[in-house]
Design an enzyme around this catalytic site. Structure first.
Site, PDB file in Angstrom:
ATOM      1  N   TYR A   5      -6.375 -13.967 -19.514  1.00 21.39           N
ATOM      2  CA  TYR A   5      -5.230 -14.332 -18.687  1.00 21.39           C
ATOM      3  C   TYR A   5      -4.398 -15.385 -19.428  1.00 21.39           C
ATOM      4  CZ  TYR A   5      -8.002 -12.222 -14.889  1.00 21.39           C
ATOM      5  OH  TYR A   5      -8.755 -11.388 -14.106  1.00 21.39           O
ATOM      6  N   HIS A  41     -15.790  -8.725 -18.983  1.00 21.63           N
ATOM      7  CA  HIS A  41     -14.554  -8.284 -18.337  1.00 21.63           C
ATOM      8  C   HIS A  41     -14.411  -6.763 -18.368  1.00 21.63           C
ATOM      9  CE1 HIS A  41     -10.265  -9.934 -17.385  1.00 21.63           C
ATOM     10  NE2 HIS A  41     -10.600  -8.952 -16.580  1.00 21.63           N
ATOM     11  N   SER A  57      -8.063  -8.225  -6.735  1.00 26.72           N
ATOM     12  CA  SER A  57      -6.847  -7.606  -6.206  1.00 26.72           C
ATOM     13  C   SER A  57      -7.093  -7.023  -4.811  1.00 26.72           C
ATOM     14  CB  SER A  57      -6.350  -6.508  -7.154  1.00 26.72           C
ATOM     15  OG  SER A  57      -5.028  -6.133  -6.850  1.00 26.72           O
ATOM     16  N   PRO A  58      -7.652  -7.812  -3.894  1.00 26.68           N
ATOM     17  CA  PRO A  58      -8.034  -7.264  -2.588  1.00 26.68           C
ATOM     18  C   PRO A  58      -6.859  -6.833  -1.722  1.00 26.68           C
ATOM     19  CG  PRO A  58      -8.241  -9.649  -2.583  1.00 26.68           C
ATOM     20  CD  PRO A  58      -7.963  -9.250  -3.999  1.00 26.68           C
ATOM     21  N   PHE A  64       0.684  -5.727  -2.431  1.00 31.74           N
ATOM     22  CA  PHE A  64       1.365  -4.668  -1.690  1.00 31.74           C
ATOM     23  C   PHE A  64       0.931  -4.602  -0.226  1.00 31.74           C
ATOM     24  CE2 PHE A  64       1.807  -0.336  -0.126  1.00 31.74           C
ATOM     25  CZ  PHE A  64       3.151  -0.092  -0.386  1.00 31.74           C
ATOM     26  N   GLY A  89       5.004  -7.415   1.661  1.00 37.01           N
ATOM     27  CA  GLY A  89       6.151  -8.122   1.090  1.00 37.01           C
ATOM     28  C   GLY A  89       6.805  -7.434  -0.091  1.00 37.01           C
TER      29      GLY A  89
END
Length: 384
Positions: free
Chosen positions: A110, A178, A258-259, A264, A268
Site C-alpha cells: 500500500y 498477501h 473490502s466488506p 459501493f 454513495g
C-alpha cells in the site's frame, strides 16, 4: 492548582460528560429500536469506556482477541482517489482507538510503504493496546511495485524486518502472506514464517486470497490465525469454494476485506462518480464501469430499503450481515471520514434476527451482479 488549570480541567470534565451522555442517548435510541433497552444501555456503558465487543481470530496458541470491527488503512494513502492530509488521517486513527478499535490493517504494497509509515507514526503510542497487522508477498523494489509475487525465505525475512522498522514495533502481531507465490510452496512459506515466530519477530501469521487446499497445507506446518479475503453481499465465493468451511473446521479466523465492495454497498457511488486517475484502482475493475455501476445500483437500493425499516444505513446493513455470518469473522472497513467511522461502529448497536438477515441476503441474491470482481491479471493472483 491555578485558576487556568482548574478551568481547563473543568472543560475536559464537562466535555467527557457530554460525550458520554451523547453516546448513551444515541445507543438508547438505536439499540432500543433494534435490540431492546438492555442492549442499548450496556452498549452505551461500553462506548463511554471506549470499548467495543470482542471477537477471537484463530485458536490455541494462534488465537488473537480483537475488536469485533477492525480498521483498514489502505485508502488513507493508496487506491482510493484523494485523501486527507497526514494530520487528519492521524486524528481519525486516534479517534478509532479512542472508540475501542484494536485491529488495524495495512500492507507493504500500500503506497508502496507509505501506508505502513503512516500506521507506524499514528499508532505508536497505542501499541500496548492494539494490533497492527501487515502483509508480505507483493514484490516492491526501491519503493516501487514490480507486479510480481516474492515469498522466498530471504525476502520474507527482509520484509519482516523492514516492516518492524516502519511500524515501530518489536514484533508483528499478525503477518499475512498477501498473495501466494506460485514459485514457493505453501508449506515452505509457512515454515519460513514459523522461523520468524520462533525468533519473536512475528507473533502470528495469516494468508490472503488463497484456496481451501492451500490453507490446509500451510496450517499443517504453522497454525494460521486468520485468512483474509474479499467477502460481502456482492461477492460470496468463500461460502462455496471451501474457504469458510476449512476455517471453521481448523479454528482459523476470517477477516473480510473490502466488506462494502470498495464503498459501493454504502450507496454513495453512482455512474457519475469520478475516480482519481492516479490513485484509485476502481477505475480498473470491471464492476466499476459506468454500465456496471448503473446496473448494480439495484443492490445498493435493496440494502437501503432493508435498513430504512430498521433505522440502519445501507453500510450498516452490509456490515451487520457479515457480522452475523460467524462469530470468528472480523470485517475491516476503511474510511477517511469521522462520520463514516461513527456509522461503521454503530453497526454493533443493532441486532436483527437470523430471519431478517436471510431476507436481506435473498433480496440481494435475486439481483444479478454485473461485472467481474477483478481484471484477468488480478484474478490470476487469487484462489491459488
Amino acid at each position: 492548582m491555578t485558576d487556568e488549570t482548574k478551568e481547563r480541567a473543568g472543560a475536559v470534565s464537562r466535555r467527557d460528560f457530554l460525550k458520554t451522555m451523547a453516546l448513551a442517548g444515541a445507543a438508547a435510541s438505536v439499540g432500543g429500536f433494534a435490540a431492546g433497552e438492555a442492549k442499548a444501555a450496556e452498549r452505551a456503558k461500553s462506548a463511554a469506556r471506549g470499548e467495543l465487543p470482542k471477537r477471537t481470530l484463530g485458536s490455541g496458541k494462534a488465537a488473537m482477541t480483537v475488536s469485533a470491527l477492525g480498521f483498514g488503512l489502505m485508502g488513507m494513502t493508496y487506491n482510493r482517489s484523494a485523501h486527507p492530509d497526514k494530520a487528519q488521517c492521524i486524528r481519525l486513527l486516534h479517534e478509532a482507538v479512542d472508540r475501542g478499535v484494536t485491529l488495524f490493517d495495512t500492507a507493504i504494497i500500500y503506497g508502496p510503504l507509505t501506508n505502513e509509515l503512516l500506521a507506524g507514526e499514528a499508532l505508536l503510542q497505542f501499541r500496548d493496546r492494539i494490533s497492527v497487522t501487515t502483509k508480505f508477498g507483493h514484490e516492491a523494489i526501491d519503493g516501487k511495485a514490480t507486479g510480481r509475487q516474492n515469498s522466498r525465505p530471504e525476502t520474507i525475512r527482509r520484509y519482516c524486518e523492514d516492516s518492524l522498522k516502519r511500524l515501530r514495533l518489536d514484533a508483528l502481531p499478525l503477518f499475512y502472506q498477501h498473495r501466494a507465490d506460485p514459485e514457493v510452496p505453501a508449506e515452505e512459506a509457512a515454515g519460513n514464517v514459523a522461523e520468524l515466530i520462533k525468533e519473536g519477530k512475528v507473533l502470528r501469521w495469516g494468508m490472503c486470497g488463497v484456496s481451501a487446499e492451500t490453507i490446509r497445507r500451510a496450517h499443517a506446518v504453522c497454525p494460521l490465525t486468520a485468512v483474509q479475503s474479499e467477502y460481502h453481499l456482492m461477492f460470496r465465493d468463500v461460502e462455496t469454494n471451501g474457504v469458510l468451511d476449512v476455517c471453521r473446521e481448523l479454528g482459523i479466523g476470517f477477516v473480510p476485506y473490502s466488506p462494502m465492495n470498495c464503498g459501493f454497498l454504502g450507496g454513495g457511488i453512482n455512474e457519475y462518480t469520478v475516480f482519481g486517475p492516479g490513485n484509485d484502482n476502481r477505475q480498473t475493475l470491471p464492476r466499476f464501469t459506468h454500465d456496471a455501476i448503473r446496473a448494480n445500483t439495484r443492490i445498493a437500493a435493496a440494502l437501503q430499503s432493508f435498513g430504512r425499516m430498521r433505522g440502519m444505513t445501507a453500510s450498516q446493513a452490509a456490515l451487520g450481515w457479515l457480522l452475523h455470518k460467524a462469530p470468528w469473522l472480523v470485517p475491516i472497513p476503511g474510511t477517511t471520514k469521522p462520520s463514516h467511522l461513527e456509522e461503521n461502529l454503530r453497526t454493533l448497536d443493532f441486532a436483527c434476527s437470523g430471519a431478517e438477515w436471510k431476507e436481506l441476503e435473498d433480496a440481494v441474491a435475486a439481483i444479478p451482479v454485473t461485472g467481474d470482481r477483478y481484471n484477468a491479471e488480478q484474478q490470476r493472483q487469487v484462489g491459488r
